[in-house]
Design an enzyme around this catalytic site. Structure first.
Site, PDB file in Angstrom:
ATOM      1  N   CYS A 192      29.180 -13.787  10.449  1.00  0.00           N
ATOM      2  CA  CYS A 192      28.699 -11.991  10.454  1.00  0.00           C
ATOM      3  C   CYS A 192      27.405 -11.976  10.763  1.00  0.00           C
ATOM      4  O   CYS A 192      26.645 -13.244  10.041  1.00  0.00           O
ATOM      5  CB  CYS A 192      29.408 -11.371  10.165  1.00  0.00           C
ATOM      6  N   CYS A 235      32.422 -10.723   2.392  1.00  0.00           N
ATOM      7  CA  CYS A 235      32.556 -12.221   2.934  1.00  0.00           C
ATOM      8  C   CYS A 235      33.149 -13.699   1.989  1.00  0.00           C
ATOM      9  O   CYS A 235      32.079 -13.427   1.303  1.00  0.00           O
ATOM     10  CB  CYS A 235      31.565 -12.643   4.328  1.00  0.00           C
ATOM     11  N   CYS A 280      25.922 -12.469   7.056  1.00  0.00           N
ATOM     12  CA  CYS A 280      25.939 -13.417   6.715  1.00  0.00           C
ATOM     13  C   CYS A 280      25.214 -14.148   6.563  1.00  0.00           C
ATOM     14  O   CYS A 280      24.592 -14.822   6.334  1.00  0.00           O
ATOM     15  CB  CYS A 280      27.404 -13.900   6.732  1.00  0.00           C
ATOM     16  N   GLU A 340      38.968  -8.449   0.856  1.00  0.00           N
ATOM     17  CA  GLU A 340      38.956  -7.186   1.352  1.00  0.00           C
ATOM     18  C   GLU A 340      38.913  -6.170  -0.354  1.00  0.00           C
ATOM     19  O   GLU A 340      39.362  -6.878  -1.264  1.00  0.00           O
ATOM     20  CB  GLU A 340      39.278  -7.755   2.308  1.00  0.00           C
ATOM     21  N   ASN A 389      36.415 -14.830   1.183  1.00  0.00           N
ATOM     22  CA  ASN A 389      36.228 -14.026   1.668  1.00  0.00           C
ATOM     23  C   ASN A 389      37.687 -12.271   0.943  1.00  0.00           C
ATOM     24  O   ASN A 389      38.298 -13.368   0.653  1.00  0.00           O
ATOM     25  CB  ASN A 389      36.690 -12.925   2.577  1.00  0.00           C
ATOM     26  N   GLU A 444      30.736 -15.968   2.780  1.00  0.00           N
ATOM     27  CA  GLU A 444      29.754 -16.383   2.273  1.00  0.00           C
ATOM     28  C   GLU A 444      29.405 -16.158   1.515  1.00  0.00           C
ATOM     29  O   GLU A 444      28.668 -16.907   0.621  1.00  0.00           O
ATOM     30  CB  GLU A 444      28.971 -16.720   3.609  1.00  0.00           C
TER      31      GLU A 444
HETATM   32  N1  THU Z   1      34.839 -12.144   6.941  1.00  0.00           N
HETATM   33  C1  THU Z   1      34.024 -13.493   6.861  1.00  0.00           C
HETATM   34  O1  THU Z   1      34.505 -13.675   5.133  1.00  0.00           O
HETATM   35  N2  THU Z   1      32.895 -14.687   6.725  1.00  0.00           N
HETATM   36  C2  THU Z   1      32.040 -13.997   8.419  1.00  0.00           C
HETATM   37  O2  THU Z   1      31.134 -14.468   8.425  1.00  0.00           O
HETATM   38  C3  THU Z   1      33.118 -13.462   9.223  1.00  0.00           C
HETATM   39  C4  THU Z   1      34.143 -12.122   8.071  1.00  0.00           C
HETATM   40  C5  THU Z   1      35.689 -11.763   7.340  1.00  0.00           C
HETATM   41  C6  THU Z   1      35.584 -10.414   6.376  1.00  0.00           C
HETATM   42  C7  THU Z   1      36.922 -10.323   6.954  1.00  0.00           C
HETATM   43  O3  THU Z   1      37.749 -10.001   5.381  1.00  0.00           O
HETATM   44  C8  THU Z   1      37.820 -10.175   7.524  1.00  0.00           C
HETATM   45  O4  THU Z   1      37.060 -11.952   8.068  1.00  0.00           O
HETATM   46  C9  THU Z   1      37.466 -10.257   8.780  1.00  0.00           C
HETATM   47  O5  THU Z   1      36.760  -9.263   9.354  1.00  0.00           O
END
Ligand code: THU
Length: 133
Positions: free
Chosen positions: A87, A54, A90, A45, A43, A56
């Protein structure tokens, strides 16, 4: 090392590069494509929160960059206490390049804890056929 262990280890390596200064929640993802190669993502941000991506999304983009379009298996690992599932967005990203029977492996920091079919996580996916009138 089994294929699953390789996926877990690749996702764990990817997770180390997560850029998550806001959530402090590192996620790593490894995709096994139909050429039996592994593509990873973490991920990333952003201070403008919705711009973050994310793990994925990164792994699927890397697979596409290498010209591959088919996910055989996918593994997600995170640092938190609980297992995480991809999520909603994703799941849709995965569905684009996978089948309903594709296995999604959910791992904590130690090992894979659950392997679940994509159709169980996203039983009623929006697919290409949905666009056909
Ligand atoms: N996140 C992912 O990388 N994949 C997911 O399927 C769920 C959430 C990340 C996004 C964000 O950077 C952190 O987790 C918190 O939500």
């Amino acid at each position: 090392m089994s294929q699953l262990e390789k996926l877990f280890s690749a996702a764990t390596e990817a997770k180390k590069n997560a850029y998550a200064p806001y959530s402090k929640f590192a996620v790593g993802c490894a995709v096994l494509a139909d050429n039996d190669k592994i593509y990873t993502g973490c991920n990333v941000e952003n201070i403008s929160y919705p711009c973050g991506t994310c793990a994925e999304a990164g792994a699927i983009a890397a697979m596409n960059l290498d010209g591959r379009r088919k996910i055989k298996e996918i593994l997600i690992t995170a640092d938190g206490q609980d297992l995480i599932a991809p999520c909603g967005a994703c799941l849709q990203r995965i569905a684009e390049f996978a089948d309903s029977a594709t296995l999604v492996h959910l791992a904590d920091t130690q090992a894979v804890r659950k392997s679940i079919k994509l159709s169980e996580l996203l039983p009623f996916a929006f697919k290409e056929r949905s666009l056909q009138s």
